[in-house]
Each structure stands twice: as structure tokens, then as C-alpha cells.
Design an enzyme around this catalytic site. Structure first.
Site, PDB file in Angstrom:
ATOM      1  CE1 TYR A   1      -3.688   2.571   0.935  1.00 36.47           C
ATOM      2  CE2 TYR A   1      -1.846   3.609   2.090  1.00 36.47           C
ATOM      3  CZ  TYR A   1      -3.117   3.677   1.550  1.00 36.47           C
ATOM      4  OH  TYR A   1      -3.813   4.851   1.628  1.00 36.47           O
TER       5      TYR A   1
ATOM      6  CD  GLU B   1      -6.237   4.362  -0.931  1.00 39.78           C
ATOM      7  OE1 GLU B   1      -6.343   4.580   0.284  1.00 39.78           O
ATOM      8  OE2 GLU B   1      -7.182   3.928  -1.626  1.00 39.78           O
TER       9      GLU B   1
END
Ligand code: ADP
Ligand code: MG
Length: 388
Positions: free
Chosen positions: A109, A197
Site C-alpha cells: 500500500y 492512493e
């Protein structure tokens, strides 16, 4: 302003962030043509909507042949995709991304947000990629590595390296990840993004580091500096009432309650919503008609509130400073006449020309309910809603 995955990837690629080869389309035939042009035996068909969790909802499908690309494209185009971010009503899929299938070794991530507490960007990374980062943050916050960025300096190579090592990367992948992170930060800063993101940030079996998914949200107030990004706006993804509001420069946000609110000034609007809740009712919207409201704008605002089926009563709370209360009253009366008003409206006017405004409302014969003071107005509208 949010954009689609394929648009975020276009922006990131411009700054040198590696992304898989892909093409976007709204047609099944073209999906097959795009897949033909990709390398490798596997391609991925991905629904393009402004929401995450598409994989779980059936909006991301692996295809091992051109026939499978056709099947998946047929199934996904036009489907109403429901994910944990769309709400139960889901979102209609108008476009799909056909992307080269990757040989995934690790799903990590990576994200950048603006931290209000420190007034600076925070760069985050985690080994727990591919899943919802909110869950990781709640259950295992230590699994999220963070670097606070000094705005004057930007993300430094040292910080990016610390993140890469923290992710457990080794060998060549460290420098590749560092390069990707620095490119992402440049993209974030130069486009005036509010959020970026990459979930998952992928490490392939061959050691390549790629952005496999991408989400970006841009600061609306800076879009005038980024024409190309402003053009990426997809109105079909936005709340219809909020689009209508933006045409009239109204600050409007749909909420789930039953009391429609028309207020001037964001602070007063917040206070009005609070006091409605305090009185035992729920606001149906946030609406700030602004300090320089015109009669036309007030009419548009009032129409907008009344077009919401959830609205069972309206509270108009105006403090006449720059704005004149009689002008607000005229706007409300015009709009109410055109729409033959069905719900009770409580009005509190204070300040410049308040008496004149109240007189106009009374003479209009529209049955508007005047109130003195904010608390009394909120109490009254809560009573009316409960009676309705
Ligand atoms: P969402 O977050 O909306 O579910 P993603 O783009 O993250 O959508 O895709 C979900 C999952 O699908 C990823 O975590 C990854 O495992 C897989 N995936 C996505 N794109 C590719 C690709 N190009 N090649 C291989 N697998 C992919
Ligand atoms: Mg994802």
C-alpha cells in the site's frame, strides 16, 4: 474532485510512475481490440467508477483469452456495481479499463494525504496492501509506516528509502520503489492533489514495482491552475443536486436527514445543522448561499432543497450582513410560487432589512412560519417535522 483509475494513472505516468499498459473504452468490441495490443497472455478488465472495492464487487476480472475479455467486458459494461464505497444503490459502469495482467509477487500500500493536525502531507506505506487500509488502520495501526513531509523540502530520498526498507524490500526493488514514491510525491504536489492512493503498489515476480491501482482526489480550489485535470471531471459520477448547486456557486452537500437548510455563511450553516440536531431533528443538507447571494441564487438554492424528496420541512436561517433579508425573502417567495410549496418552511431573518423581509414573507400568503432566534427556529422546525 475525484477522477477515475485510468485518469489517475495517466497523471501519474506523466510524472514517471510506472503503470501497466492499458486502454480505456465503452465498447465490447474495442475492449477486445485493446487486449490484442497488450503483451502477455492475461489481461484484466476493470470497471471505471469513482469507488474502490471493485474487485470484491465483481468489477475486476482476469481474462486468459480474447473470448474471456469479451465475456467480462459484456458483463461489466452497463452493470450496476455495488461495493462498500458505492452504497447499496451501486454505480452504473459506463467505461472499462483493459490492462495487461501482471505477475504479482507482493501487494503493498502507498498513499499521500494532507494531515490537518500538522498542516503537511503525510506519506504512508504498508505491507498490508490490496485490502482496505481503513481496516488496517483500525486493527493494526503499527503496520502503517508514515513520513511527514516538510513542504519546503518535499519528500526526500532518505524518507522514501526508509519507507522502502520498512516495507521489507530488498535489492533492485528498493531503488525502483524509491523512484516511484518520489515521482508520486511530485505528481501529488504539482497537481494540487488532496489525496493519492496506490493500493496495491505491486512488486512483480521479476522485481518490477508498479502502480496497479490508483486513486486521486484534487483540490477543487486549485483546479483553475490545471485545465487538463479539470477536464477529467465525470459528472455522471457526482450527486445531481451538487452539480446543479455548483452551477450557481452554492456550497451544497446532500445529507440524509429531513430538514432542508438554507443559510448564508459556512459557519452559520454548521451552527444551524448542530442546533437542528440538538432540537432532535436531522439536517437534509448543508447549504451556504454565500455572502454575495443574489435573488436568482436564492431561488436556485430553494428549488434545490425542495427537489429533495427526503425534505419534510425547511429552515431558512439568514443573518443579513452584506446580504439583505428582503432580497432573500423575494427569492424564497419567487421560488415557492413556482414550485407550489408542499412542506412547512420556518424562517428566521436577522440583520439588514430583516423586518422588511419578514413583512414580505407574511404578505406573500405562502404560510411561512416566522421564528425569532436560532434556538426557537430549530425547535419549531423539529416540531413541524415530527408532526409531518
Ligand atoms: P479495487 O481496489 O477497486 O478492488 P484494484 O485495481 O485494486 O481494484 O484491483 C483489485 C485486485 O485485482 C488487485 O488487488 C489485484 O490483486 C488485482 N489486479 C488489478 N489489476 C491487475 C492487473 N493489471 N494484473 C493482475 N492483477 C490485477
Ligand atoms: Mg485497489
Amino acid at each position: 474532485m475525484k477522477v477515475h483509475e485510468f485518469q489517475a494513472k495517466q497523471v501519474l505516468a506523466r510524472f514517471g510512475v510506472p503503470v501497466p499498459k492499458s486502454g480505456v473504452t465503452d465498447s465490447v468490441d474495442e475492449a477486445v481490440e485493446i487486449a490484442k495490443g497488450l503483451d502477455g497472455s492475461v489481461s484484466v478488465v476493470k470497471a471505471q467508477i469513482h469507488a474502490g472495492g471493485r474487485g470484491k464487487g465483481g468489477g475486476v476480472k482476469l481474462a486468459r483469452s480474447l473470448d474471456e475479455v469479451r465475456q467480462h467486458a459484456q458483463a461489466i459494461l452497463g452493470m450496476t456495481l455495488v461495493t462498500h464505497q458505492t452504497g447499496p444503490e451501486g454505480k452504473l459502469v459506463n467505461r472499462i479499463l483493459i490492462e495487461e495482467g501482471q505477475n504479482i509477487d507482493q501487494e503493498l500500500y502507498f498513499g499521500i494525504v494532507v494531515d490537518r493536525a500538522t498542516s503537511s502531507p503525510i506519506v504512508m506505506a504498508s505491507r498490508e496492501g490490496g485490502m482496505e487500509i481503513e481496516e488496517v488502520a483500525a486493527e493494526n495501526p503499527d503496520a502503517i509506516l508514515k513520513e511527514q513531509v516538510d513542504l519546503a523540502v518535499g519528500l526526500t530520498a532518505f524518507q522514501a528509502r526508509r519507507l522502502a526498507f520498512g516495507l521489507g524490500l530488498e535489492g533492485k526493488t528498493v531503488n525502483r520503489a524509491v523512484k516511484l514514491m518520489l515521482a508520486c510525491y511530485r505528481a501529488f504536489e504539482e497537481t494540487d492533489a488532496a489525496m493519492l492512493e496506490i493500493n496495491p503498489l505491486m512488486v512483480s515476480k521479476e522485481g518490477d514495482v508498479l502502480a496497479l491501482d490508483a486513486k486521486m482526489d484534487f483540490d477543487d480550489n486549485a483546479l483553475f491552475r490545471h485545465r487538463d485535470i479539470a477536464e477529467m471531471r465525470d459528472l455522471t459520477e457526482e450527486d445531481e443536486k451538487e452539480i446543479e448547486a455548483s452551477k450557481f456557486d452554492l456550497n451544497y452537500i446532500t445529507l440524509s436527514g429531513t430538514v432542508g437548510c438554507m443559510v448564508n455563511g459556512a459557519g452559520l450553516a454548521m451552527a444551524t445543522m448542530d442546533i437542528i440536531k440538538h432540537a432532535g431533528a436531522e439536517p437534509a443538507n448543508f447549504l451556504d448561499v454565500g455572502g454575495g447571494a443574489t435573488q436568482e441564487r436564492v431561488e436556485a438554492a430553494f428549488k434545490l432543497i425542495l427537489s429533495d424528496e427526503n425534505v419534510k420541512a425547511v429552515l431558512i436561517n439568514i443573518f443579513g450582513g452584506i446580504v439583505r433579508c428582503d432580497m432573500i425573502a423575494r427569492g424564497v417567495i419567487e421560488a415557492a410560487k413556482n414550485l407550489h410549496l408542499q412542506v412547512p418552511v420556518v424562517v428566521r431573518l436577522e440583520g439588514t432589512n430583516a423586518d422588511e423581509g419578514l413583512n414580505l414573507l407574511e404578505e406573500s400568503g405562502l404560510g411561512l412560519i416566522p421564528a425569532k432566534g436560532l434556538a426557537a427556529a430549530a425547535k419549531k422546525v423539529a416540531e413541524v417535522v415530527k408532526g409531518a
